[in-house]
Design an enzyme around this catalytic site. Structure first.
Site, PDB file in Angstrom:
ATOM      1  N   GLU A 133      -1.414  77.633  75.966  1.00 32.88           N
ATOM      2  CA  GLU A 133      -1.838  77.951  77.332  1.00 32.88           C
ATOM      3  C   GLU A 133      -1.049  77.110  78.319  1.00 32.88           C
ATOM      4  O   GLU A 133      -0.649  75.994  77.984  1.00 32.88           O
ATOM      5  CB  GLU A 133      -3.319  77.542  77.531  1.00 32.88           C
ATOM      6  CG  GLU A 133      -4.292  78.202  76.638  1.00 32.88           C
ATOM      7  CD  GLU A 133      -5.693  77.578  76.794  1.00 32.88           C
ATOM      8  OE1 GLU A 133      -5.932  76.808  77.759  1.00 32.88           O
ATOM      9  OE2 GLU A 133      -6.527  77.851  75.938  1.00 32.88           O
ATOM     10  N   LYS A 135      -0.449  74.436  81.140  1.00 31.66           N
ATOM     11  CA  LYS A 135      -1.175  73.223  81.523  1.00 31.66           C
ATOM     12  C   LYS A 135      -1.044  73.079  83.038  1.00 31.66           C
ATOM     13  O   LYS A 135       0.048  72.849  83.558  1.00 31.66           O
ATOM     14  CB  LYS A 135      -0.567  72.016  80.809  1.00 31.66           C
ATOM     15  CG  LYS A 135      -1.278  70.721  81.099  1.00 31.66           C
ATOM     16  CD  LYS A 135      -0.762  69.650  80.150  1.00 31.66           C
ATOM     17  CE  LYS A 135      -1.421  68.313  80.398  1.00 31.66           C
ATOM     18  NZ  LYS A 135      -1.186  67.794  81.728  1.00 31.66           N
ATOM     19  N   ASP A 137      -1.431  71.434  86.577  1.00 41.23           N
ATOM     20  CA  ASP A 137      -1.451  70.057  87.044  1.00 41.23           C
ATOM     21  C   ASP A 137      -2.334  69.932  88.283  1.00 41.23           C
ATOM     22  O   ASP A 137      -1.893  70.105  89.403  1.00 41.23           O
ATOM     23  CB  ASP A 137      -0.018  69.615  87.375  1.00 41.23           C
ATOM     24  CG  ASP A 137       0.044  68.132  87.658  1.00 41.23           C
ATOM     25  OD1 ASP A 137      -0.882  67.417  87.250  1.00 41.23           O
ATOM     26  OD2 ASP A 137       1.018  67.694  88.290  1.00 41.23           O
ATOM     27  N   TYR A 243     -10.605  76.905  81.701  1.00 38.59           N
ATOM     28  CA  TYR A 243     -10.032  77.098  80.368  1.00 38.59           C
ATOM     29  C   TYR A 243     -10.910  76.635  79.217  1.00 38.59           C
ATOM     30  O   TYR A 243     -10.499  76.704  78.070  1.00 38.59           O
ATOM     31  CB  TYR A 243      -8.679  76.396  80.261  1.00 38.59           C
ATOM     32  CG  TYR A 243      -8.672  74.979  80.812  1.00 38.59           C
ATOM     33  CD1 TYR A 243      -9.351  73.970  80.151  1.00 38.59           C
ATOM     34  CD2 TYR A 243      -8.013  74.668  81.987  1.00 38.59           C
ATOM     35  CE1 TYR A 243      -9.364  72.692  80.656  1.00 38.59           C
ATOM     36  CE2 TYR A 243      -8.014  73.386  82.493  1.00 38.59           C
ATOM     37  CZ  TYR A 243      -8.684  72.408  81.826  1.00 38.59           C
ATOM     38  OH  TYR A 243      -8.718  71.145  82.327  1.00 38.59           O
ATOM     39  N   LYS A 333       4.813  68.621  77.561  1.00 33.24           N
ATOM     40  CA  LYS A 333       5.198  68.496  78.960  1.00 33.24           C
ATOM     41  C   LYS A 333       6.598  69.062  79.161  1.00 33.24           C
ATOM     42  O   LYS A 333       7.489  68.781  78.352  1.00 33.24           O
ATOM     43  CB  LYS A 333       5.181  67.006  79.333  1.00 33.24           C
ATOM     44  CG  LYS A 333       4.510  66.802  80.621  1.00 33.24           C
ATOM     45  CD  LYS A 333       4.273  65.361  80.934  1.00 33.24           C
ATOM     46  CE  LYS A 333       4.090  65.319  82.351  1.00 33.24           C
ATOM     47  NZ  LYS A 333       3.639  65.018  83.345  1.00 33.24           N
ATOM     48  N   CYS A 427      28.771  41.166 101.120  1.00 35.15           N
ATOM     49  CA  CYS A 427      27.428  41.673 101.419  1.00 35.15           C
ATOM     50  C   CYS A 427      27.515  42.606 102.628  1.00 35.15           C
ATOM     51  O   CYS A 427      28.090  42.229 103.649  1.00 35.15           O
ATOM     52  CB  CYS A 427      26.491  40.506 101.706  1.00 35.15           C
ATOM     53  SG  CYS A 427      24.916  41.036 102.396  1.00 35.15           S
ATOM     54  N   CYS A 430      25.677  40.599 105.697  1.00 36.32           N
ATOM     55  CA  CYS A 430      26.164  39.361 106.318  1.00 36.32           C
ATOM     56  C   CYS A 430      27.629  39.072 105.997  1.00 36.32           C
ATOM     57  O   CYS A 430      28.201  38.130 106.530  1.00 36.32           O
ATOM     58  CB  CYS A 430      25.299  38.186 105.879  1.00 36.32           C
ATOM     59  SG  CYS A 430      25.533  37.772 104.133  1.00 36.32           S
ATOM     60  N   CYS A 443      23.819  38.877  96.911  1.00 31.16           N
ATOM     61  CA  CYS A 443      24.356  38.198  98.084  1.00 31.16           C
ATOM     62  C   CYS A 443      23.785  36.788  98.008  1.00 31.16           C
ATOM     63  O   CYS A 443      22.566  36.617  97.990  1.00 31.16           O
ATOM     64  CB  CYS A 443      23.883  38.893  99.359  1.00 31.16           C
ATOM     65  SG  CYS A 443      24.018  37.824 100.804  1.00 31.16           S
ATOM     66  N   CYS A 448      21.168  35.513 105.054  1.00 32.33           N
ATOM     67  CA  CYS A 448      21.600  36.908 105.258  1.00 32.33           C
ATOM     68  C   CYS A 448      20.494  37.689 105.982  1.00 32.33           C
ATOM     69  O   CYS A 448      19.335  37.674 105.551  1.00 32.33           O
ATOM     70  CB  CYS A 448      21.879  37.520 103.889  1.00 32.33           C
ATOM     71  SG  CYS A 448      22.010  39.303 103.890  1.00 32.33           S
TER      72      CYS A 448
HETATM   73  S1  IVH Z   1      -7.950  71.600  77.406  1.00 30.16           S
HETATM   74  C1  IVH Z   1      -9.599  67.102  76.120  1.00 30.16           C
HETATM   75  N1  IVH Z   1      -6.418  73.282  78.641  1.00 30.16           N
HETATM   76  O1  IVH Z   1      -4.792  68.539  81.149  1.00 30.16           O
HETATM   77  C2  IVH Z   1      -9.278  67.881  77.327  1.00 30.16           C
HETATM   78  N2  IVH Z   1      -6.603  71.095  79.546  1.00 30.16           N
HETATM   79  O2  IVH Z   1      -4.938  65.585  79.313  1.00 30.16           O
HETATM   80  C3  IVH Z   1      -8.829  69.205  76.896  1.00 30.16           C
HETATM   81  N3  IVH Z   1      -5.363  70.744  81.620  1.00 30.16           N
HETATM   82  O3  IVH Z   1      -7.761  66.735  80.978  1.00 30.16           O
HETATM   83  C4  IVH Z   1      -8.600  70.100  77.977  1.00 30.16           C
HETATM   84  N4  IVH Z   1      -4.539  72.770  81.760  1.00 30.16           N
HETATM   85  O4  IVH Z   1      -7.343  68.226  82.998  1.00 30.16           O
HETATM   86  C5  IVH Z   1      -6.895  72.026  78.632  1.00 30.16           C
HETATM   87  N5  IVH Z   1      -5.117  74.894  79.653  1.00 30.16           N
HETATM   88  C6  IVH Z   1      -5.602  73.666  79.634  1.00 30.16           C
HETATM   89  C7  IVH Z   1      -5.286  72.719  80.645  1.00 30.16           C
HETATM   90  C8  IVH Z   1      -5.804  71.432  80.554  1.00 30.16           C
HETATM   91  C9  IVH Z   1      -4.614  71.588  82.338  1.00 30.16           C
HETATM   92  C10 IVH Z   1      -5.589  69.325  81.965  1.00 30.16           C
HETATM   93  C11 IVH Z   1      -6.990  68.834  81.788  1.00 30.16           C
HETATM   94  C12 IVH Z   1      -6.902  67.770  80.736  1.00 30.16           C
HETATM   95  C13 IVH Z   1      -5.468  67.375  80.822  1.00 30.16           C
HETATM   96  C14 IVH Z   1      -4.911  66.918  79.484  1.00 30.16           C
END
Ligand code: IVH
Length: 702
Positions: A133, A135, A137, A243, A333, A427, A430, A443, A448
């Site tokens: 899935e 992730k 942010d 999620y 990541k 530098c 100065c 320097c 200075c």
């Molecule tokens: S599952 C144990 N699914 O990413 C936490 N997390 O450190 C499991 N996050 O704390 C969460 N997208 O804030 C999960 N599709 C996704 C996510 C997701 C973003 C965040 C969440 C979590 C952190 C992972």
């Protein structure tokens, strides 16, 4: 210097703590829109920290860049999570195996899947499906629905309890107020996030109103969700992806994560189904992650990676986890976003101790959401290694997601006629002849102007003397227009002197004078920090102040040390083991004492004394506690209420020492949850073991 490896590790750990503190401080200042150091300096701190943390094999959950940390804000009700809100383990590009060889992301993921198969006793021909899935942010949120109506929204907080942000979530319509066909009490988790277009237009509004803009959508989202009075939030555009189904209530729910996501979508929850897939193995998962990362189809969703989970939900209960992360999922990541741009010039910044940092002046370019026009080149050795030349096309990315840096040159685009960048001989501020020390250029002229400005700026900064009202812009004017060149002279300024400066009314001038007056009482540790002596950060300054008590005692000692008084030298930085200042290496002690003993520093300290600045240790900063003073402690595992760094502080304030490794010399091991090999070693060696309550009672705080 000959050191035992334990001592070296102790001092490196000390340095790591020091770096962590500085980074946290500067990150806060940066987020508040008031950075106190140039980006290049921050960048250097961050890199040093990461390198050292990896070298010292600091577990992920303890690393500054990995810790959840509490987000509790005053005025918000704290709610305990029925099921803790943990983090995910991450696949890391820097991971090494036991022989020090780096392990590719693919191998790490293979290993992870193999471990899960082992945990679950999967046969070789049994399938173990994985769901991948996006992730998102943002900030994680726990949503409680009662008969389909949103009753409560809670932040992650420290994972055990979070803040109630129901009003903020409802007002901003960040998560659905109603979900269809839901029976009973249901807890769903997800991520609140601020889509880039909405964030940009909010920032545009701030800019037009002449207000400070917000650094990035994630922090902006966290900030707005902590607005005590949520009026106005309905128009900012914060939204969510959900999620995870934590408590199903009285609903018949599907058995796989993929089907749960589809079910969530059906009942009206925002789910990013387009970015989800189910695969059979690690290779399939990695291929999907990489392809998704390359496409980055919807940048407005602020997707910073992917999450790989077991698809079969009934397996989750059969897996254990750590206090930090469950074993049913792992995060991938994306590599940091890189952008190519033209390097128009290289300027040289002079730091407070004279260090020269080359800075790339770039054609502005959008990198991971912000426009970058300057980036650190760290030092001249690095610059030469990368062979960065004016006119080059360079690749820029952000270190630690905030600090831009030039990573490499695109040699295929190098125009004809470029020349290697020469090291400065003089530098830029100065004109003094430049000196080099290890990989850095300096320097050497303490007079200075650039150094003077940087030193005064640091002296007044929050981490040093914390002089209210005396910010960077004013410091420049004070140096240029009023001819101030040394910290003690600041205390001779009058409101009248200041009122004549640009953008300085009488009221602001009075404020600065009041700020100076207040700063006089900050105590010896702050004074020592503020002098910007090499190797004296906050911790060492506190240790020195705690040990010597007064500036006079410290200066007398520095004189003896510099005269070669063996007893003095041995007492503070012995050849072997640790002296009065835990972990202080001989080489650092030499620099510190020489600088303290120099006429320049002595003159400043004498001037501060004349101005009425307190040069003794503040009461209560260090109060020796019998049973703790002189004893060596090792902290391990997660303590129930105290952060480890805070526990360490308490021990040090009571006169104890904190060490990173257990040996026969350890007096106490303070062990929390998930304490690993250190606890085992302590048990083997028969070292006394305390829990948090035991420590607090020893400190007389229970
Ligand atoms: S599952 C144990 N699914 O990413 C936490 N997390 O450190 C499991 N996050 O704390 C969460 N997208 O804030 C999960 N599709 C996704 C996510 C997701 C973003 C965040 C969440 C979590 C952190 C992972």
């Amino acid at each position: 210097m000959a050191t035992t490896s334990a001592q070296t590790e102790a001092s490196r750990r000390e340095l790591l703590t020091e770096l962590a503190r500085e980074i946290e401080y500067h990150e806060k200042a940066y987020r508040a829109g008031a950075p106190e150091i140039p980006d290049s300096a921050f960048d250097e701190l961050f890199e040093q920290y990461q390198e050292l943390a990896i070298e010292l094999e600091i577990p992920e959950e303890e690393r500054l860049d990995r810790r959840p940390g509490s987000d509790h804000a005053e005025g918000f009700e704290e709610v305990t999570h029925a099921v803790p809100m943990l983090s995910l383990e991450k696949l890391s590009s820097a991971r090494k195996d036991s022989k020090g060889e780096s392990v590719s992301l693919g191998e790490q993921l293979e290993n992870w899947v193999a471990r899960r198969r082992q945990d679950l006793e999967c046969g070789a021909d049994e399938a173990l499906q994985l769901i991948v899935e996006p992730k998102i942010d943002g900030i994680s949120v726990s949503l409680h629905y009662d008969s389909g109506r949103l009753k409560r929204a809670v932040t992650r907080g420290d994972g055990k309890k979070g803040d109630d942000i129901t009003r903020q979530v409802l007002q901003s319509r960040a998560a659905p107020e109603r979900l269809k066909r839901l029976k009973g009490e249901v807890e769903i988790r997800g991520e609140l996030y601020w889509p880039r277009p909405a964030f940009d237009s909010y920032n545009e509004g701030l800019r037009k109103a002449g207000q400070a803009t917000i650094m990035n959508p994630r922090n902006g989202c966290a900030g707005l969700m902590k607005r005590k009075e949520p009026v106005g939030l309905e128009s900012v555009g914060i939204t969510s992806f959900l999620y995870q189904l934590v408590t199903p209530g009285n609903n018949k729910v599907p058995e796989t994560q993929h089907a749960v996501l589809e079910w969530l979508a059906e009942i009206g929850a925002p789910v990013y189904l387009d970015g989800v897939t189910v695969v059979n193995d690690a290779a399939g998962a990695l291929a999907f992650c990489e392809a998704f990362g390359e496409r980055r189809p919807q940048p407005e969703y602020e997707i910073d990676g992917m999450v790989i989970k077991l698809d079969e939900l009934r397996l989750y209960d059969r897996l254990s986890g750590t206090g930090h992360h469950p074993h049913w999922g792992i995060a991938y990541k994306f590599p940091p976003e890189r952008r190519a741009t033209t390097l128009h010039g290289i300027t040289v910044q002079v730091g407070k101790s004279g260090k020269l940092t080359p800075v790339a002046e770039l054609e502005p370019v959008l990198v991971a959401g912000t426009t970058v026009s300057r980036a650190s080149l760290h030092n001249f050795v690095e610059l030469e290694r990368k062979d960065v030349r004016i006119g080059d096309t360079v690749w820029v990315e952000k270190a630690g997601e905030i600090i831009p840096q030039v990573v490499s040159v695109d040699l295929s685009k190098r125009p004809a006629g470029t020349v290697p960048t020469a090291r400065p001989q003089q530098c830029p501020s100065c004109g003094a002849e430049i000196m080099s020390e290890e990989i850095f250029l300096y320097c050497p002229n303490p007079a200075c102007p650039a150094q003077i400005t940087e030193r005064l700026r640091f002296f007044a900064s929050r981490q040093a003397m914390d002089i209210d009202g005396l910010g960077a812009v004013l410091v420049v004017q004070i140096v240029d227009k009023l001819g101030i060149s040394s910290p003690e002279q600041l205390f001779e300024l009058s409101a009248k002197d200041l009122a004549g400066l640009e953008r300085m009314g009488k009221k602001s001038a009075d404020n600065v004078i009041a700020g100076l007056e207040r700063a006089k009482g900050r105590g010896l540790a702050r004074v020592l920090t503020s002098l910007a002596i090499r190797h004296v950060g906050t911790t060492t300054a506190e240790d020195l102040a705690g040990h010597f008590g007064t500036a006079q005692a410290l200066l007398d000692f520095a004189a003896r040390y510099c005269d070669g008084d063996e007893a003095a030298i041995e007492s503070i930085a012995p050849e072997k083991g640790s002296g009065a200042i835990e972990g202080l290496a001989r080489k650092s002690a030499d620099v510190i004492m020489t600088e303290l003993n120099s006429p320049g520093v002595r003159r400043v300290i004498a001037g501060l004394e004349r101005a009425g600045v307190r040069l003794s240790q503040l009461e209560g900063q260090r109060r020796e506690v019998e049973g703790v003073a002189g004893k060596t402690f090792v902290l391990t595992g997660t303590l129930p209420t105290l952060k480890r760094s805070d526990a360490g502080e308490k021990i040090k304030r009571a006169g104890g020492k904190v060490s990173g490794s257990v040996s026969k010399k350890t007096d106490f091991v303070v062990a929390g949850e998930e304490a690993g090999s250190k606890l085992e070693k302590a048990q083997k060696l028969g070292v006394a073991i305390l829990d948090e309550a035991g420590l607090l009672s020893l400190l007389g705080e229970a």
